[in-house]
Design a protein around this motif. Structure first.
Motif, PDB file in Angstrom:
ATOM      1  N   SER A   1       0.896  -1.122   0.059  1.00  0.00           N
ATOM      2  CA  SER A   1      -0.214   0.045  -0.028  1.00  0.00           C
ATOM      3  C   SER A   1       0.995   1.355   0.027  1.00  0.00           C
ATOM      4  CB  SER A   1      -0.802   0.100   1.293  1.00  0.00           C
ATOM      5  OG  SER A   1      -0.104   0.153   2.281  1.00  0.00           O
TER       6      SER A   1
ATOM      7  N   ASN B   1      -2.211   4.429   2.417  1.00  0.00           N
ATOM      8  CA  ASN B   1      -2.726   3.584   2.577  1.00  0.00           C
ATOM      9  C   ASN B   1      -3.735   2.680   1.679  1.00  0.00           C
ATOM     10  OD1 ASN B   1      -1.401   3.414   5.072  1.00  0.00           O
ATOM     11  ND2 ASN B   1      -3.115   5.119   5.734  1.00  0.00           N
ATOM     12  N   HIS B   2      -3.743   3.137   0.559  1.00  0.00           N
ATOM     13  CA  HIS B   2      -4.316   2.510  -0.558  1.00  0.00           C
ATOM     14  C   HIS B   2      -3.450   1.622  -1.410  1.00  0.00           C
ATOM     15  CE1 HIS B   2      -8.241   4.695  -0.377  1.00  0.00           C
ATOM     16  NE2 HIS B   2      -7.621   5.758   0.091  1.00  0.00           N
ATOM     17  N   LYS B   3      -4.030   0.720  -1.885  1.00  0.00           N
ATOM     18  CA  LYS B   3      -3.606  -0.223  -2.866  1.00  0.00           C
ATOM     19  C   LYS B   3      -3.590  -0.281  -4.380  1.00  0.00           C
ATOM     20  CE  LYS B   3      -4.487  -3.693   1.144  1.00  0.00           C
ATOM     21  NZ  LYS B   3      -3.554  -2.949   2.016  1.00  0.00           N
TER      22      LYS B   3
ATOM     23  N   ASP C   1      -6.897   0.307  -6.489  1.00  0.00           N
ATOM     24  CA  ASP C   1      -7.857   1.532  -5.935  1.00  0.00           C
ATOM     25  C   ASP C   1      -8.121   2.521  -6.761  1.00  0.00           C
ATOM     26  OD1 ASP C   1      -8.013  -0.317  -3.675  1.00  0.00           O
ATOM     27  OD2 ASP C   1      -7.114   0.884  -2.407  1.00  0.00           O
TER      28      ASP C   1
END
Length: 155
Positions: free
Chosen positions: A82, A129-131, A134
């Motif tokens: 992430s 914190n996004h993957k 996304d």
């Protein structure tokens, strides 16, 4: 200040050494030269030199503080699962399909020409914190943009 790369930390150290070893003696010499010109009550050159020295000392103190608070990130321990500090993020702007790549860095390391954006920018904050895969909506001064995260690597 907080987290930064070893490279960013080394730049701060080098800047501090330059300010203390080169700029500080220059400032002292300028004050001495202005002082030698006579009446200090009407000597604007002396006042300007004193002001420049005060500004320099303030900058030195801020750098020392930043160095003392710096936490160097061990990039070998970072994950590309992430988005986080020192992540290199490839993304697509969903509105115009433009691809862009940014590395998220500390504020002192930010350099847009090198594709390094501060962790405090709206885009970085929106990506954190996004993957991969996304789609995130990020509020920027011109409105809201939708970005799709295509790839994450450790910068």
């Amino acid at each position: 200040m907080g987290y930064m790369s070893q490279e960013g930390y080394d730049k701060l150290i080098a800047e501090l050494k330059h300010l203390e070893g080169v700029e500080r003696p220059k400032a002292s010499a300028a004050i001495a030269e202005a002082r030698d010109k006579g009446d200090l009550s009407e000597n604007s050159e002396y006042e300007a030199a004193k002001e420049a020295q005060a500004h320099l000392e303030s900058k030195i103190n801020l750098l020392k503080q930043a160095i003392s608070e710096a936490k160097i990130v061990d990039t070998s321990r970072l994950s590309s699962d992430s988005v986080q500090i020192l992540s290199k993020v490839e993304m697509t702007n969903m509105a115009n399909k433009a691809r862009m790549t940014y590395t998220i860095v500390s504020e002192s390391e930010a350099d847009l020409r090198q594709g390094k954006i501060s962790i405090k920018t709206p885009i970085a904050q929106g990506l954190l914190n996004h993957k991969v895969g996304d789609e995130v909506e990020v509020k920027i001064p011109r409105g809201t943009i939708k970005l799709k995260i295509e790839n994450i690597t450790v910068g």
